[in-house]
Design a protein around this motif. Structure first.
Motif, PDB file in Angstrom:
ATOM      1  N   CYS A  83     -56.464 -74.735 -41.491  1.00 43.23           N
ATOM      2  CA  CYS A  83     -56.220 -75.560 -42.070  1.00 43.23           C
ATOM      3  C   CYS A  83     -57.688 -75.461 -43.202  1.00 43.23           C
ATOM      4  CB  CYS A  83     -57.130 -77.181 -41.295  1.00 43.23           C
ATOM      5  SG  CYS A  83     -57.264 -79.096 -41.991  1.00 43.23           S
ATOM      6  N   ASN A  85     -59.169 -78.076 -44.604  1.00 44.07           N
ATOM      7  CA  ASN A  85     -60.212 -79.210 -44.154  1.00 44.07           C
ATOM      8  C   ASN A  85     -61.235 -78.732 -43.113  1.00 44.07           C
ATOM      9  OD1 ASN A  85     -60.942 -81.581 -45.142  1.00 44.07           O
ATOM     10  ND2 ASN A  85     -59.866 -82.691 -43.427  1.00 44.07           N
ATOM     11  N   CYS A  86     -60.510 -78.659 -42.633  1.00 44.85           N
ATOM     12  CA  CYS A  86     -61.709 -78.616 -41.439  1.00 44.85           C
ATOM     13  C   CYS A  86     -61.909 -77.158 -40.247  1.00 44.85           C
ATOM     14  CB  CYS A  86     -61.597 -79.373 -39.360  1.00 44.85           C
ATOM     15  SG  CYS A  86     -59.417 -78.996 -39.071  1.00 44.85           S
ATOM     16  N   GLU A  88     -59.955 -75.738 -38.498  1.00 44.66           N
ATOM     17  CA  GLU A  88     -58.993 -75.593 -36.985  1.00 44.66           C
ATOM     18  C   GLU A  88     -57.989 -74.821 -37.666  1.00 44.66           C
ATOM     19  OE1 GLU A  88     -59.727 -76.601 -34.233  1.00 44.66           O
ATOM     20  OE2 GLU A  88     -58.773 -75.511 -33.567  1.00 44.66           O
ATOM     21  N   CYS A  97     -52.210 -80.269 -39.205  1.00 45.50           N
ATOM     22  CA  CYS A  97     -53.399 -80.330 -38.283  1.00 45.50           C
ATOM     23  C   CYS A  97     -53.224 -81.242 -38.126  1.00 45.50           C
ATOM     24  CB  CYS A  97     -54.635 -80.395 -39.742  1.00 45.50           C
ATOM     25  SG  CYS A  97     -56.218 -79.660 -38.204  1.00 45.50           S
ATOM     26  N   SER A  99     -55.688 -81.863 -35.632  1.00 38.89           N
ATOM     27  CA  SER A  99     -57.621 -82.277 -35.355  1.00 38.89           C
ATOM     28  C   SER A  99     -57.685 -83.878 -36.416  1.00 38.89           C
ATOM     29  CB  SER A  99     -58.234 -80.603 -35.702  1.00 38.89           C
ATOM     30  OG  SER A  99     -59.256 -81.270 -35.668  1.00 38.89           O
ATOM     31  N   CYS A 100     -57.333 -82.652 -37.584  1.00 40.98           N
ATOM     32  CA  CYS A 100     -57.871 -83.989 -38.880  1.00 40.98           C
ATOM     33  C   CYS A 100     -56.466 -84.504 -39.433  1.00 40.98           C
ATOM     34  CB  CYS A 100     -58.953 -82.912 -39.553  1.00 40.98           C
ATOM     35  SG  CYS A 100     -57.953 -82.870 -40.847  1.00 40.98           S
ATOM     36  N   GLN A 102     -54.649 -83.220 -42.184  1.00 38.88           N
ATOM     37  CA  GLN A 102     -54.479 -82.290 -43.010  1.00 38.88           C
ATOM     38  C   GLN A 102     -53.023 -81.977 -42.781  1.00 38.88           C
ATOM     39  OE1 GLN A 102     -56.805 -82.368 -46.016  1.00 38.88           O
ATOM     40  NE2 GLN A 102     -54.672 -80.684 -46.821  1.00 38.88           N
TER      41      GLN A 102
HETATM   42 ZN    ZN Z   1     -57.913 -80.113 -39.908  1.00 36.94          ZN
END
Ligand code: ZN
Length: 105
Positions: A83, A85-86, A88, A97, A99-100, A102
């Motif tokens: 990812c 963005n984060c 992951e 993603c 997690s976030c 994205q």
């Molecule tokens: Zn992410």
């Protein structure tokens, strides 16, 4: 001559389409079992499935690739991604993603 593919159901129009797609690529095919479709009921069900046969063995591997592409069978699992963005690490089958949120680029 080699058997390329047996269709999973009695879909003669799909068999014909596949034959045409391969013909465009210069690969000559035969559809077999066609003549048996008239005898459904007297033969085991599976005996009547359309089969696609490649006439020329030399082009068989190419026919196989074309078939795989047509059936959209992935040759290998989708690649994983990270990812942006984060950071992951995600498996290839995730489109976003977890997690976030994205989205995959
Ligand atoms: Zn992410």
């Amino acid at each position: 001559m080699k058997k390329l593919h047996t269709l999973s159901h009695q879909d003669w129009s799909q068999a014909g389409l596949l034959k045409e797609i391969l013909a465009v690529e210069g690969i000559a095919c035969l559809i077999r079992n066609e003549q048996l479709s008239a005898a459904i009921g007297e033969l085991p069900f599976t005996e009547c499935f359309p089969e696609l046969w490649v006439i020329d063995d030399e082009v068989f591997p190419r026919a196989k690739l074309l078939l795989a592409a047509w059936l959209k069978i992935p040759e290998r699992p989708l690649q994983g991604w990270v990812c942006p963005n984060c950071g992951e690490e995600l498996e290839g089958n995730f489109g976003a993603c977890w997690s976030c949120g994205q989205e995959r680029e």
